[in-house]
Design a protein around this motif. Structure first.
Motif, PDB file in Angstrom:
ATOM      1  N   CYS A 111       4.901 -18.144  34.235  1.00  0.00           N
ATOM      2  CA  CYS A 111       4.436 -16.954  34.832  1.00  0.00           C
ATOM      3  C   CYS A 111       5.380 -15.761  34.727  1.00  0.00           C
ATOM      4  O   CYS A 111       5.551 -14.500  35.135  1.00  0.00           O
ATOM      5  N   ALA A 112       6.719 -16.107  34.326  1.00  0.00           N
ATOM      6  CA  ALA A 112       7.894 -15.274  34.029  1.00  0.00           C
ATOM      7  C   ALA A 112       7.339 -14.134  33.107  1.00  0.00           C
ATOM      8  O   ALA A 112       7.524 -12.953  33.058  1.00  0.00           O
ATOM      9  N   GLY A 113       6.718 -14.526  32.150  1.00  0.00           N
ATOM     10  CA  GLY A 113       6.046 -13.587  31.205  1.00  0.00           C
ATOM     11  C   GLY A 113       5.158 -12.712  31.553  1.00  0.00           C
ATOM     12  O   GLY A 113       5.391 -11.257  31.272  1.00  0.00           O
ATOM     13  N   LEU A 114       4.426 -13.054  32.627  1.00  0.00           N
ATOM     14  CA  LEU A 114       3.356 -12.071  33.228  1.00  0.00           C
ATOM     15  C   LEU A 114       3.948 -11.129  34.090  1.00  0.00           C
ATOM     16  O   LEU A 114       3.592 -10.044  34.088  1.00  0.00           O
ATOM     17  N   VAL A 115       4.926 -11.542  34.918  1.00  0.00           N
ATOM     18  CA  VAL A 115       5.333 -10.670  35.893  1.00  0.00           C
ATOM     19  C   VAL A 115       6.251  -9.533  35.130  1.00  0.00           C
ATOM     20  O   VAL A 115       6.523  -8.564  35.347  1.00  0.00           O
ATOM     21  N   ILE A 116       7.264 -10.275  34.194  1.00  0.00           N
ATOM     22  CA  ILE A 116       8.362  -9.346  33.598  1.00  0.00           C
ATOM     23  C   ILE A 116       7.702  -8.519  32.595  1.00  0.00           C
ATOM     24  O   ILE A 116       8.075  -7.053  32.431  1.00  0.00           O
ATOM     25  N   ALA A 117       6.662  -8.691  31.955  1.00  0.00           N
ATOM     26  CA  ALA A 117       6.027  -8.045  31.057  1.00  0.00           C
ATOM     27  C   ALA A 117       5.574  -6.681  31.671  1.00  0.00           C
ATOM     28  O   ALA A 117       5.620  -5.355  31.165  1.00  0.00           O
TER      29      ALA A 117
END
Length: 401
Positions: A111-117
């Motif tokens: 989920c890091a990719g989802l939030v930070i994107a």
């Protein structure tokens, strides 16, 4: 590190956002194989999707504030490392309970990719440009649901279901390398939040108490929840009920994903000319019509070719809704874009987890749970969008609401 070109940035952020659908869609054809290997039912295996979505919801609460405090790169790299390690654990799972737990941890990393994107987009672009870029990300993300089930079906034939998770772990490592080499920091030190846990909680509470943000996030989340209900229920409905071979499951799934891509590009066109609300309203209307047609076909006892059109329209509506709802919601936050992105993700992932759990819990050997849950989600999105329209009219008139 030089800033990447807009095209390279879109591809990289799209790949980061696609890790979620890739992690979900690639193992869908393996549900029956996982059930046989671990001595359980397909309905029970569906719950591993719900645990993954629960991990997405919980993890985003951490990555949003962390990225506001420490910048975007460090939390993103840490999350991708955790994702890769958990993927290897999934590949070695000896039981369904272990697999569900490993999927939960995998989601905490992914989920890091989802939030930070989303936060990177908000760092660099205004609302209209954000909506266009979110639509471009949908084009990249849309390739994942098309290719992932096809790739998963082939991996299932060649190496079994465990090979699928090995490939996902490798994808996480590859993305970490791409971020390390190609994504500069987009949140300058002077704009970072230097407050302690209490202020972080207040920042999250500020987003949760912002009515328009919550309504728009949940409207998008309800349509996303319908899609997750489809994802959870489609292996049983299409493979077990309608007899589509697992290796060909990806063809039907990919056709629906192509609808998402086409709709996302229509959203991009409309947002550039008319703003974010017209495509959002059109997408929610399409969801109600599509899932309503699916509900009618299923309850009339229709065969596969009567079920597929409504399913296609309902799933495709996500391409119209997601970019517009995200841009409209995030418009209200700039300094704390990471925290706002986290709350948006939590609201939408929680809705998705509830919808996936509902499809599994209501399983009765028919397509009715899938049809009922997806239509309920679409109607909820319509109600939320109507409520936000009423509230916006009151705000323009200068009255509370």
């Amino acid at each position: 590190m030089r800033a990447p070109s807009p095209r390279r940035l879109t591809l990289l952020l799209g790949a980061l956002s696609a890790i979620g659908p890739l992690s979900i869609d690639m193992y869908l054809p393996s549900f029956p194989s996982v059930a046989r290997a671990l001595g359980t039912s397909v309905a029970a295996v569906q719950l591993t999707l719900a645990t993954y979505l629960a991990g997405l919801a919980m993890g985003q609460l951490a990555y949003g504030p962390l990225s506001d405090r420490f910048g975007r790169r460090a939390p993103l790299l840490a999350g991708l490392a955790l994702y890769a390690a958990a993927g290897l654990a999934c590949a070695a799972a000896p039981s369904l309970a272990f697999l569900a737990a490993a999927r939960f941890v995998q989601a905490l990393g992914g989920c890091a990719g989802l939030v930070i994107a989303r936060a990177v987009v908000r760092d660099r672009f205004d609302v209209r440009d954000s909506a266009r870029l979110y639509a471009s990300l949908m084009l990249v993300m849309g390739a994942a649901p098309i290719l992932a089930p096809l790739l998963g079906g082939q991996l299932l034939l060649l190496g079994g279901w465990r090979a699928i998770f090995g490939v996902l772990a490798a994808a996480g490592l590859a993305l970490a390398a791409m971020v390390a080499l190609g994504l500069p920091e987009t949140l300058p030190r002077e704009r970072r939040q230097r407050h302690g846990p209490g202020e972080i909680v207040r920042a999250l509470g500020e987003a949760l108490s912002h009515g328009p943000f919550v309504r728009l996030s949940l409207a998008g989340g309800a349509v996303q929840a319908a899609m997750f209900a489809y994802i959870a229920g489609s292996p049983f409905v299409l493979i077990e009920l309608f007899g589509i071979p697992p290796a060909r499951f990806g063809l039907v799934f990919g056709a629906n994903a192509f609808g998402i891509i086409a709709a996302s590009q229509l959203s991009r066109f409309l947002a550039a000319r008319r703003g974010v609300m017209p495509p959002l309203r059109a997408g929610v209307a399409a969801a109600v019509v599509g899932y309503g047609a699916l509900f009618a076909a299923v309850h009339a006892g229709g065969g596969l070719w009567l079920v597929l059109p409504g399913l296609f329209l309902g799933v495709a509506s996500y391409g119209l809704v997601a970019p517009s709802a995200t841009a409209a919601a995030m418009e209200h936050f700039e300094a704390r874009a990471g925290s706002a992105s986290a709350v948006l993700g939590v609201l939408q992932s929680t809705a998705g987890a509830l919808a996936a759990t509902a499809v599994s819990g209501l399983a009765d050997g028919t397509a009715r749970p899938l049809a009922g849950v997806t239509l309920a989600c679409a109607l909820l999105a319509a109600a939320l969008l109507w409520a936000e329209g009423v509230s916006a009219s009151r705000r323009r008139a200068g009255t509370p609401g």
